[in-house]
Write an enzyme that holds these catalytic residues in place. Structure first.
Site, PDB file in Angstrom:
ATOM      1  N   TRP A 138       2.749 -14.366   3.828  1.00 51.72           N
ATOM      2  CA  TRP A 138       1.550 -14.509   2.985  1.00 51.72           C
ATOM      3  C   TRP A 138       2.014 -14.387   1.533  1.00 51.72           C
ATOM      4  O   TRP A 138       2.459 -13.332   1.102  1.00 51.72           O
ATOM      5  CB  TRP A 138       0.501 -13.438   3.297  1.00 51.72           C
ATOM      6  CG  TRP A 138      -0.720 -13.623   2.426  1.00 51.72           C
ATOM      7  CD1 TRP A 138      -0.878 -13.222   1.131  1.00 51.72           C
ATOM      8  CD2 TRP A 138      -1.926 -14.311   2.768  1.00 51.72           C
ATOM      9  NE1 TRP A 138      -2.106 -13.613   0.639  1.00 51.72           N
ATOM     10  CE2 TRP A 138      -2.775 -14.279   1.630  1.00 51.72           C
ATOM     11  CE3 TRP A 138      -2.375 -14.941   3.928  1.00 51.72           C
ATOM     12  CZ2 TRP A 138      -4.050 -14.855   1.620  1.00 51.72           C
ATOM     13  CZ3 TRP A 138      -3.631 -15.506   3.918  1.00 51.72           C
ATOM     14  CH2 TRP A 138      -4.454 -15.468   2.779  1.00 51.72           C
ATOM     15  N   GLU A 211       9.166 -11.885   2.047  1.00 56.52           N
ATOM     16  CA  GLU A 211       8.860 -10.484   1.774  1.00 56.52           C
ATOM     17  C   GLU A 211       9.898  -9.612   2.488  1.00 56.52           C
ATOM     18  O   GLU A 211      10.188  -9.848   3.665  1.00 56.52           O
ATOM     19  CB  GLU A 211       7.472 -10.123   2.315  1.00 56.52           C
ATOM     20  CG  GLU A 211       6.329 -10.962   1.769  1.00 56.52           C
ATOM     21  CD  GLU A 211       5.124 -10.900   2.682  1.00 56.52           C
ATOM     22  OE1 GLU A 211       4.308  -9.969   2.525  1.00 56.52           O
ATOM     23  OE2 GLU A 211       5.005 -11.787   3.561  1.00 56.52           O
ATOM     24  N   GLN A 247       3.591  -6.110  -2.101  1.00 58.38           N
ATOM     25  CA  GLN A 247       3.099  -4.948  -1.368  1.00 58.38           C
ATOM     26  C   GLN A 247       4.164  -3.900  -1.118  1.00 58.38           C
ATOM     27  O   GLN A 247       3.850  -2.744  -0.819  1.00 58.38           O
ATOM     28  CB  GLN A 247       2.476  -5.402  -0.040  1.00 58.38           C
ATOM     29  CG  GLN A 247       1.298  -6.342  -0.248  1.00 58.38           C
ATOM     30  CD  GLN A 247       0.512  -6.587   1.020  1.00 58.38           C
ATOM     31  OE1 GLN A 247       0.300  -5.684   1.818  1.00 58.38           O
ATOM     32  NE2 GLN A 247       0.062  -7.807   1.212  1.00 58.38           N
ATOM     33  N   LYS A 273       0.225  -6.470  -6.937  1.00 58.65           N
ATOM     34  CA  LYS A 273      -0.634  -5.372  -6.512  1.00 58.65           C
ATOM     35  C   LYS A 273      -0.267  -3.984  -7.063  1.00 58.65           C
ATOM     36  O   LYS A 273      -1.007  -3.381  -7.810  1.00 58.65           O
ATOM     37  CB  LYS A 273      -0.654  -5.310  -4.990  1.00 58.65           C
ATOM     38  CG  LYS A 273      -1.244  -6.547  -4.330  1.00 58.65           C
ATOM     39  CD  LYS A 273      -1.135  -6.430  -2.837  1.00 58.65           C
ATOM     40  CE  LYS A 273      -1.693  -7.653  -2.125  1.00 58.65           C
ATOM     41  NZ  LYS A 273      -3.136  -7.807  -2.264  1.00 58.65           N
TER      42      LYS A 273
END
Length: 433
Positions: A138, A211, A247, A273
């Protein structure tokens, strides 16, 4: 009548809000402070998701509030070509704490933007256009980022950007490369993935974006050795490597950056974030060598809120607090307490198939059968409903898996972790009967 059921509020919401991610939670948030928020009925709700995985310092941290108030009154927003001290100071601080020589920084608003910026620069500097991502990724919902997102949300929006290729996600629990003994042959899986990419490529491989822990894909933690091997495959093809640490960055996994565990320095590192601790702030970091080539070729990523001073000032304070209060070390320590508690629940509940993750980014994988590992998204939905009813906000990842993504603020207290575990225990018991 419950204040959360305010008919005028919900009538207005139904009439005027676009539904952008499924159903809204059946409550009205009125305030938030520390690791809790309060709904319209006055209930305190433990935030086990850090807002949208962002509020790593909890809500309304007094030092963050003070900086935001000061800069709202002094220096909030400027024309994007006008620089200010917070912007330059934040860029310098990010360069000093990041791995390797990621010394050039672009400040924008969201994770999708920072990933777009990295992919756009990779295409310009390599002169190629093909982008590889993992099958449970994502990276955002804008054009290039959405084309590199495979965990959910691909259908119905027309063709992705040409040259979008996928690698199998490194899933240590469900990979088809796990043999009967439970041994995961990720090397063979990675080799096959790149063999298929080589077959599909038109010779224009530009970048691979990944990620270090696939959070929205179900908290998939690559095995040790995977990221160095991935980096080697990229180098062999002249591809640039992008680590999306939206994240995982800034302490959540127990180190300042998740990629530190693997000793791999990417060509680009993106943050969002956690950098703003809940405010819209993102960054794209790259090397001077890449940025020089990009500038020579006229790199353009000119957005309304590039280099805004107010969020940059907040980002400076966020990093200062994380370093000063040793919150990465705290996340590692409290993460062990949380993971141990989840593993204890796993011994009691047959429906918990796997507990995984690092620091204060953990995954709880609910299954219909431990032997087959068939996911149970309906059970996860019921458990999440019960958690909220009891007083805890949780996150179930999209994509048809029954996986909880557990990411409380780094300021969480040990007693609050124990309370969260108790609420999970109660919710599981009720959802199963």
């Amino acid at each position: 009548m419950s204040n959360n059921g305010d008919p005028q509020f919900w009538e207005k919401a139904r009439a005027h809000l676009v539904r952008y991610g499924g159903a809204f939670a059946p409550l009205i948030a009125e305030s938030a402070a520390g690791n809790w928020f309060v709904d319209a009925d006055g209930r305190r709700i433990l935030d086990f998701t850090s807002g949208q995985m962002s509020a790593i310092l909890g809500h309304s941290h007094p030092e963050i509030v003070a900086v935001a108030r000061r800069y709202m009154g002094e220096l909030d927003h400027l024309y994007s070509s006008i620089l200010s001290r917070p912007v330059v100071d934040l860029a310098a601080l990010l360069a000093s704490v990041s791995p390797g020589r990621l010394d050039r920084v672009l400040l924008v608003s969201t994770g999708g933007e920072s990933n777009e910026a990295a992919l756009r620069m990779a295409k310009l500097t390599t002169g190629r256009h093909e982008v590889v991502a993992t099958s449970r990724s994502w990276h955002g919902v804008t054009g290039g980022a959405a084309s590199a997102t495979y965990s959910s949300g691909r259908r119905g929006y027309g063709p992705p950007v040409p040259g979008s290729f996928v690698l199998p996600a490194p899933d240590t629990y469900r990979s088809r490369f796990i043999d009967a003994r439970g041994v995961y042959d990720w090397k063979a899986e990675l080799a096959l993935g790149f063999e298929l990419i080589d077959r599909q490529s038109s010779g224009a491989l530009a970048a691979c974006i990944v990620e270090p822990i696939l959070s929205s894909g179900g908290v998939l933690e690559p095995p040790e050795g995977y990221l160095p091997a991935l980096a080697a495959e990229c180098r062999a093809r002249g591809m640039q490597l992008v680590f999306d640490e939206a994240q995982t960055g800034l302490g959540r996994t127990g180190t300042l950056f998740a990629c530190e565990r693997d000793g791999v320095v990417p060509d680009y590192l993106t943050l969002s974030k956690t950098l703003g601790a809940g405010l819209p702030l993102a960054a794209m970091l790259t090397t001077p060598e890449i940025e020089e080539v990009a500038a020579e070729r006229g790199y353009l990523f000119y957005t309304t809120h590039a280099s805004d001073p107010l969020p940059a000032a907040v980002g400076l304070k966020v990093i200062e607090i994380i370093l000063r209060d040793r919150l990465a070390e705290r996340a590692a320590l409290l993460g062990e307490r949380l993971k141990s508690g989840l593993c204890t629940l796993q011994q009691r509940y047959e429906c918990i198939g796997d507990v995984r993750g690092r620091g204060l980014l953990l995954g709880l994988d609910l299954v219909k059968d431990r032997r087959t590992r068939v996911p149970d998204p309906e059970l996860a939905r019921r458990v999440a409903h019960e958690c909220l009813a009891v007083g805890m906000m949780t996150s179930v990842v999209r994509g048809g898996y029954g996986i909880f993504r557990i990411a409380p603020p780094l300021t969480i207290e040990a007693a609050e972790i124990d309370l969260g575990l108790e609420i999970f225990d109660r919710a599981l018991g009720k959802a199963l009967h």
